[in-house]
Design a protein around this motif. Sequence first.
Motif, short mmCIF file in Angstrom:
data_model
loop_
_atom_site.label_atom_id
_atom_site.label_comp_id
_atom_site.label_asym_id
_atom_site.label_seq_id
_atom_site.Cartn_x
_atom_site.Cartn_y
_atom_site.Cartn_z
N LEU A 1 -1.48 4.81 -8.25
CA LEU A 1 -1.14 5.06 -6.84
C LEU A 1 -2.17 4.47 -5.88
O LEU A 1 -1.84 4.17 -4.74
N ARG B 1 10.61 2.62 -11.60
CA ARG B 1 11.59 1.82 -10.85
C ARG B 1 12.71 1.33 -11.76
O ARG B 1 13.89 1.31 -11.36
N ASP C 1 0.81 -1.21 0.00
CA ASP C 1 0.00 0.00 0.00
C ASP C 1 0.85 1.27 0.00
O ASP C 1 0.43 2.30 -0.54
N LEU C 2 2.02 1.20 0.60
CA LEU C 2 2.90 2.37 0.62
C LEU C 2 4.00 2.25 -0.45
O LEU C 2 4.94 3.05 -0.46
N ASP C 3 3.86 1.28 -1.34
CA ASP C 3 4.78 1.14 -2.49
C ASP C 3 6.24 1.01 -2.08
O ASP C 3 7.14 1.51 -2.77
N MET C 4 6.47 0.33 -0.96
CA MET C 4 7.87 0.13 -0.55
C MET C 4 8.56 -0.83 -1.51
O MET C 4 8.00 -1.86 -1.87
N PRO C 5 9.79 -0.50 -1.92
CA PRO C 5 10.48 -1.31 -2.95
C PRO C 5 11.13 -2.55 -2.34
O PRO C 5 12.33 -2.75 -2.48
N ASN D 1 8.90 6.26 -1.84
CA ASN D 1 9.23 4.84 -2.01
C ASN D 1 9.31 4.44 -3.47
O ASN D 1 9.99 3.47 -3.81
N ILE D 2 8.61 5.15 -4.33
CA ILE D 2 8.66 4.85 -5.76
C ILE D 2 9.88 5.50 -6.41
O ILE D 2 10.65 4.85 -7.12
N GLN E 1 12.49 6.97 -4.81
CA GLN E 1 13.71 6.77 -4.02
C GLN E 1 14.74 7.87 -4.28
O GLN E 1 15.88 7.61 -4.65
N SER F 1 5.01 9.83 1.12
CA SER F 1 5.69 8.60 1.51
C SER F 1 5.69 7.59 0.36
O SER F 1 6.71 6.97 0.05
N LYS F 2 4.54 7.45 -0.30
CA LYS F 2 4.44 6.55 -1.46
C LYS F 2 5.37 7.01 -2.58
O LYS F 2 6.12 6.21 -3.17
N ILE G 1 4.60 2.90 -12.17
CA ILE G 1 5.57 2.67 -11.10
C ILE G 1 6.68 1.74 -11.59
O ILE G 1 7.87 1.98 -11.33
#
Lengths: 278, 278
Positions: B94, B11, A160-164, B134-135, B137, B130-131, B7
């Motif tokens: 998202l 990445r 949900d928070l798109d952590m890699p 994380n996308i 970085q 935050s999202k 996304i």
Amino acid sequence: MQIIQTISKLRAWRKTAGYVAFVPTMGNLHDGHLALVAEARARGGRVVVSIFVNPLQFGQGEDYLTYPRTFEEDCAKLEAAGVDVVFHPDVAQLYPRVEQAYKVEPPAIQDELCGKFRPGHFRGVATVVSKLFNIVQPDCAMFGKKDYQQLKVISGMVADLDMPIEVVPVDTGRAADGLALSSRNGYLTEGERAEAPRLYRNLSAIKAALEAGERDFVKLTETARADLENHGWRVDYVEIRSADRLEHARPGDRSLVVLAAARLGRPRLIDNLEVTLN
Amino acid sequence: MQIIQTISKLRAWRKTAGYVAFVPTMGNLHDGHLALVAEARARGGRVVVSIFVNPLQFGQGEDYLTYPRTFEEDCAKLEAAGVDVVFHPDVAQLYPRVEQAYKVEPPAIQDELCGKFRPGHFRGVATVVSKLFNIVQPDCAMFGKKDYQQLKVISGMVADLDMPIEVVPVDTGRAADGLALSSRNGYLTEGERAEAPRLYRNLSAIKAALEAGERDFVKLTETARADLENHGWRVDYVEIRSADRLEHARPGDRSLVVLAAARLGRPRLIDNLEVTLN
């Protein structure tokens, strides 16, 4: 094996570490943790294990202060297991302003199952794991199925928070008599230890009944509860849920998990079994 | 300049991008945004600008649907400004499950100042940033001081959750008459646009009075409020706070910020000025 105690040194190490597999723990390591480490090593990169007893996930009256701390023994096991880095921050490293002001807030599932009996626990878990992820920046992280609800909260948070980060579930380690390995088993007296596998036996009985076609979920869980209570357990819950999102199971569901938490004397034990129906 | 909408593609690009400076925006770009981009370019690495009108930070009755969307013009400006990547996800990228179940929860400051008038706004901002972090970085991320409370929420989140990102504050861009640049200025009629700099003039007057030794914060803010209301503004707040943590200012504080939000006709305008006392 390096022992790193500060965020800045861990970040410096991380810059050139390449692929990193991460195993967050609270220490007091048993074979269940070492199975997570083995899974991490199998990834082929570097392995970081954190040891941090996180105050944020313990409630009032819980065992934060008495939680077993066995750092030297833990390090010996991790070195033998081929771990590259033990990250061992103190509380002031992770909570320098004492109060953790920003939190990762899980959805309503955090107040069910274990969350109903441990208010704020999963918020504390999600928040500290989020912090550790931001510090270690792992490519993958290992979580045991023993803490099934925790695994689902972490997987949900990462998605949900798109952590890699790839979340890798690892099967529960068990003693020969079926008892799930847990640091809290150390609190059991000899007599309680002999009684403890009853939790697993009841989950196994429910799993077998489900596989045989039984769909009266209430009857199944109440039977288990009664058996435990008749043998001195104080039962928090025995429940059958959907394995993917931990929703209340419906008769047509194919992918289930049976979860239970109960106190035997002082310690509170939890366990679960996945059930896949054809 | 690449436009990336997913996304997974972002990445993939990120893997070999090296040092990345990030400017999150909601589009409808003005010179204030371009100052953020210039600051990002000055870092020497790659520059990613996101354009995403985030539904999670708009409340009931706010302007989510009518928020100006000017993607083509935005891209022309960003290409001219030397941006490497525009990240332009749609809402389904998202929020693929529609509901964002896991949120980043800021502390009580989220319910003060603008937060008092926009319930849930800063939770929505913290969560989407935050999202995006994380996308993308990024190594650093630029935030304008115009949205001072937002800047503080993001800085607090990054520090408290140990995000490996440098937050770079950038001074507010202003028109020649002092009006802070804002997408919402586009909602102003010609007459309102002529009136709009009164907000800045009142903040400037408070700043000058503080620098001249005045410490009656209530008198200062009530004078400004009365002047605005006498000229047709509906004032949400005029406040003097500590610049570091946005706490209510005390007479001995040296590092202050004067913040205001008020409606002039349809749009709600915000502005602020930092004040450092010797």
